[in-house]
Scaffold this active site. Sequence first.
Site, PDB file in Angstrom:
ATOM      1  N   SER A 110       0.855  -1.042   0.110  1.00 21.55           N
ATOM      2  CA  SER A 110       0.140   0.074   0.042  1.00 21.55           C
ATOM      3  C   SER A 110       0.898   1.275   0.009  1.00 21.55           C
ATOM      4  O   SER A 110       0.290   2.291  -0.069  1.00 21.55           O
ATOM      5  CB  SER A 110      -1.007  -0.033   1.176  1.00 21.55           C
TER       6      SER A 110
ATOM      7  N   LYS B 257      -6.343   4.428   8.210  1.00 25.68           N
ATOM      8  CA  LYS B 257      -5.436   5.495   7.682  1.00 25.68           C
ATOM      9  C   LYS B 257      -5.552   6.757   7.745  1.00 25.68           C
ATOM     10  O   LYS B 257      -4.681   7.427   8.109  1.00 25.68           O
ATOM     11  CB  LYS B 257      -4.762   4.837   6.347  1.00 25.68           C
TER      12      LYS B 257
END
Length: 801
Positions: free
Chosen positions: A658, A701
């Site tokens: 990611s 996140k």
Amino acid sequence: MHSTVKMIRELKAEEVRAAFERGKMQCKTTAEISPLDEIIGQGRALRALKFGFEIDEKGFNIYAAGQPGTGKTTTVEGYLEDVAKSRLPPFDWCYVHNFKSPAEPNAIRLPQGHAMDFKKDIGNLIDNVKKVLPEIFQSEDYANRKKAALESAEKQRNDLLAEISKKATTKGFALQSSPSGLLVVPTLEGRPLDQKEFAALSPDEMAKIAKAREELEGELRNTMHELREIDSKAKEALEELNRKVALYAIDHFVDYLKEKYSKIEEVVKYLESIQEDILDNLDAFVMDSDAPPPSQEAAIAIIQFFRKYEVNVLVNNEGVSGAPVIVEPNPTHLNLFGQAEKEARFGVLTTDFTLIRPGSLHKANGGYLIIPIQELLAAPFAYDSLKRALKNEEITIEDAQESSGVLTARGLKPEPMKLKVKVVLIGNPELYDLLYTKDPDFRELFKVKAHFDSSMDRNDENIAKYCAAITSVCEKEGLKHLDTEAIAKVIEYSSRLAEDQSKVSTRFSEVADIIREATFYAEKENVEYVTGSHVAKAIEEKIYRSNLVQEKIQEMISRNMILIDTEGEKVGQLNGLAVISYGDVSFGGPSRITASVGAGRQGIVDIEREANLGGPIHTKGVMILGGFLSRLFAYNKPLGLAARLVFEQSYSGVDGDSASSTELYAILSELSGVPVKQQYAVTGSVNQNGEVQAIGGVNEKIEGFFDVCKVKGFTGVQGVVIPESNAQNLMLREDIVEAVKAGKFHIITVSTIAEGIEVLTGMKAGEKQPDGSFEKDTVYYKVDMRLSEMAEVLKQYPGYV
């Protein structure tokens, strides 16, 4: 790869959280909704279960696969209980003594509800025998028949003795009894000679007496042999009389039971064995009433003797309607297969068939058995023994170590019971895949996979069912009902669990926990219904109880112990986003990612990998960056660079791809010399074509970077850059929604690296020209120029690495 259509998009407040429309509710509280009487969101799994339960072929057992909290066990058990109602009740099972081989008890199958009757019938039989035999053997009729049987033998005995006595007298001898038998003694004038008189005889007289004695002793031996035959025949006649008398006394009891159980061959054989054993052991039933009381040891021995006539009912289905549904939460070998227990007798551990105890397989025989696979695999010998039972279609009670070849003390070997059961294993998909690929037996025995989904569509039909499911929980557990706002909060929380705006989670156990906790807060306030504020508090408190580590990390960032910039510009430096998991909590946090480049032939060096801190997926993501750079810039020159990437202040493992787009932005910034705005944090994976791909944990996140900005102070320009394909996964906290609405925090989506670098630098990425070069005064142009310079440098140093 270089589309001219801009996909850069700043999301509006309503796009970062799919709020549930309160107006869709047709009720004010869940109290107005009927409880749910069906399983929701698991159509695929239910279809598989229906097939698995209806097919009777061998090997079509079921593996229910799904993530924890999706209700696998509850669903399977509830579904089975409905199915089982329409099935016939199973047989009863019992163990009885094996009179031919006591160490191998016989198993007897009886129709449902007959085992206890059978046990009672055998008990009554033995009680009747104990009562009637002493009476018959103490009767006058038996005494007369015994006397008649013995008188004949006694007369023959007396006649023989008289005859041999007469012969002895004729030959001058007399017969005397002694402990060793009959003695032949010479006589004189009708009286026995004493030793002195015998010594005074002449040698001829002595020889004559010796010869006559020898002849007489020969005849006496023959007579004694005939006497023993008479005694033996008398004993046989008496035993035969006793058997006939006893059989006459008990035969009608046994015949009655044989007629009652005539359709069960095993019972008829067992009754015949009991009758024969009673006739062989009449002395145990006919005790001498004048005998003194037995000693303690003798009394125990008598009790042990009569235990062999007991019936050990292993499975009693009396009063049971339908097939059994058994859940075995602790599937050890002992719990599944039962055991023959041991008891101490005179300091020695012994066992017999009455100490055999059933396992879950016995109880589920003829029905269904639910087993958690993880616990099954953790129990020694249990999994292999279960497979063996299913393959052989029989239950064998044995010592687990003995079945594995380990020598043990000799014990019982009960006759195996026939097995007809449908086993449902409950576990996660990973274990299913492992067993399916590594264990050939698993494929043959568990041919039906019921895969439970972790989410379902968030449409009106499913929401109505979801609300009904909430009602069911409230009424079943006595919880307070939810008002409209609380229902909306629960549905939004469920979408957050599903990480999808168009889905709700089927991990209903987690949703139910929030309802339970919200009820707790409502009860403390002494209000009638659970409100939205109670649900919000339950969610917040659940997080607060577990997020101490997250707060400590934020504190370290605020004190600059962990370096994170949220304003200004830096070359080759970005804020990456990662998800950190600690048991029951996962949260996001920023991590500084830096890149350094120089002329060389090493390509992109992943420092995390070199330090053995990078996982394989992260390494793959870094290698993709080289493919992107080569494809875009190595059109007229070799890619001569040595770039190093690192997660600063990272001291544990890094995995996942990611951060690959973030790492690529850092390299492009370092190569071009164009600074990156530190007000942004970035996430997203990338492919060799430069397309930014979706990642997991996007909500955590974003929230992690938002909390850092909140600690360090909002500037009004801070935000995150995420993949466009992740916009549908956003279910952010309400405080972030308010910040987006107020323009304090920005969520920007991109589809390509070109779009992302433009957002991060404020400079166009640059379109590729027909000759392979790039527009001037763009990021890609500057990168291309720098790479060309490094290629020229390397030409001057051909051996340089």
